[in-house]
Design a protein around this motif. Sequence first.
Motif, PDB file in Angstrom:
ATOM      1  N   GLY A   1       4.365  16.170 -10.106  1.00 20.03           N
ATOM      2  CA  GLY A   1       4.851  15.218  -9.179  1.00 20.03           C
ATOM      3  C   GLY A   1       4.035  14.135  -8.847  1.00 20.03           C
ATOM      4  O   GLY A   1       3.126  13.874  -9.679  1.00 20.03           O
ATOM      5  N   VAL A   2       4.283  13.597  -7.691  1.00 19.15           N
ATOM      6  CA  VAL A   2       3.493  12.567  -7.186  1.00 19.15           C
ATOM      7  C   VAL A   2       1.912  13.165  -6.419  1.00 19.15           C
ATOM      8  O   VAL A   2       2.203  14.222  -5.529  1.00 19.15           O
ATOM      9  N   VAL A   3       0.896  12.558  -7.063  1.00 15.49           N
ATOM     10  CA  VAL A   3      -0.226  13.082  -6.603  1.00 15.49           C
ATOM     11  C   VAL A   3      -1.245  12.004  -6.558  1.00 15.49           C
ATOM     12  O   VAL A   3      -1.061  10.788  -6.618  1.00 15.49           O
TER      13      VAL A   3
ATOM     14  N   VAL B   1       2.770   4.870  -0.852  1.00 18.86           N
ATOM     15  CA  VAL B   1       2.797   5.641  -1.878  1.00 18.86           C
ATOM     16  C   VAL B   1       1.956   7.141  -1.514  1.00 18.86           C
ATOM     17  O   VAL B   1       2.431   8.115  -2.180  1.00 18.86           O
ATOM     18  N   GLN B   2       0.956   6.878  -0.482  1.00 22.51           N
ATOM     19  CA  GLN B   2       0.436   8.092   0.058  1.00 22.51           C
ATOM     20  C   GLN B   2       1.519   8.948   0.746  1.00 22.51           C
ATOM     21  O   GLN B   2       1.380  10.333   0.681  1.00 22.51           O
ATOM     22  N   MET B   3       2.446   8.411   1.277  1.00 22.03           N
ATOM     23  CA  MET B   3       3.230   9.117   2.022  1.00 22.03           C
ATOM     24  C   MET B   3       4.392   9.956   1.065  1.00 22.03           C
ATOM     25  O   MET B   3       5.008  10.835   1.293  1.00 22.03           O
ATOM     26  N   GLN B   4       4.546   9.488  -0.331  1.00 25.37           N
ATOM     27  CA  GLN B   4       5.379  10.121  -1.254  1.00 25.37           C
ATOM     28  C   GLN B   4       4.662  11.162  -2.120  1.00 25.37           C
ATOM     29  O   GLN B   4       5.163  12.007  -3.072  1.00 25.37           O
ATOM     30  N   VAL B   5       3.434  11.436  -1.721  1.00 30.11           N
ATOM     31  CA  VAL B   5       2.544  12.313  -2.533  1.00 30.11           C
ATOM     32  C   VAL B   5       3.190  13.674  -2.068  1.00 30.11           C
ATOM     33  O   VAL B   5       3.574  14.053  -0.882  1.00 30.11           O
ATOM     34  N   GLY B   6       3.410  14.730  -3.350  1.00 34.49           N
ATOM     35  CA  GLY B   6       4.371  15.770  -3.206  1.00 34.49           C
ATOM     36  C   GLY B   6       5.710  15.596  -3.511  1.00 34.49           C
ATOM     37  O   GLY B   6       6.485  16.817  -3.894  1.00 34.49           O
TER      38      GLY B   6
END
Length: 288
Positions: free
Chosen positions: A270-272, A181-186
């Motif tokens: 977005g993803v944060v 999930v952290q890799m999808q931030v942004g």
Amino acid sequence: MSQTALIPSHRKPRQSASKTALRAGVAGGVLSTIAVAGAAGPAQAEPVTQTIEMPTITAGLSTTVAASAEATQQVALDLETQANEDAAAATAAKAAKKAKAEAVRKAEAKKKAEAAAKAKAEAKAEAAERASRSAERTTLSAPSGSSSSGSSVSTASAPASSSAPASSSASGSAASVVSFVQMQVGDAYVSGGTGPNSWDCSGLVQAAFRTVGVDLPRVSQSQSTAGTQVGLGNLQPGDILYWGGAGSAYHVGVYVGGGQFVGAQNSSTGVVQKSLDYDPPSGAVRVL
């Protein structure tokens, strides 16, 4: 004397004229009588009257009439039965049409309610985004809450100082979920998105757990009851956070440790990765 004088003659003796006249007169009288009788016969004939006696058919007629009445009654019963069946079919069709219309109305109402709840959640997130614009600049690689000043320090310093050990404390499957999930931030937020570069909240959570072989339900409502309920004061990295009621949640995210979570928030952000103070969740479930 001649030799044939003594031989009798073969001729019939000639009748005298008187006899011939007599016979002619008798014959003429007979014919005249017949002619007169023939002429007067039709005029004097009497009409012939004859009475014909008809056979009695009362017994057969009764049977025929009875059979006809029975047939008529049966036809009437058949027509009445058909009318009742037609009326019942019409009533059933009307009830089915009404039930269908009611089901459509309820479905539309539910859809509108879900859309309103989602819009409300997005509006809340956007309002919080604008209210805490300075705190949103925190990134995964820079958990330096101490460099901030004012109120941002008080709200983000504790989670920021512990974010690094929180991520490192996750292990096994939980660490893989957090890392994903952290890799999808942004990445962008798109309603119904399931990756790889755009997500909605439940699509991101489902994809993260799928990397460790866990097949979660697709929607937030089901994901909020997919594991064991845990208190917000007892969170572990990899726990699923939800907003709303268990079973009726309208938003989900993943707790990554250090008082922070990752989620596909809305089309504006977005993803944060955010502090729990950014948008406090309603509850959490533990799947791993």
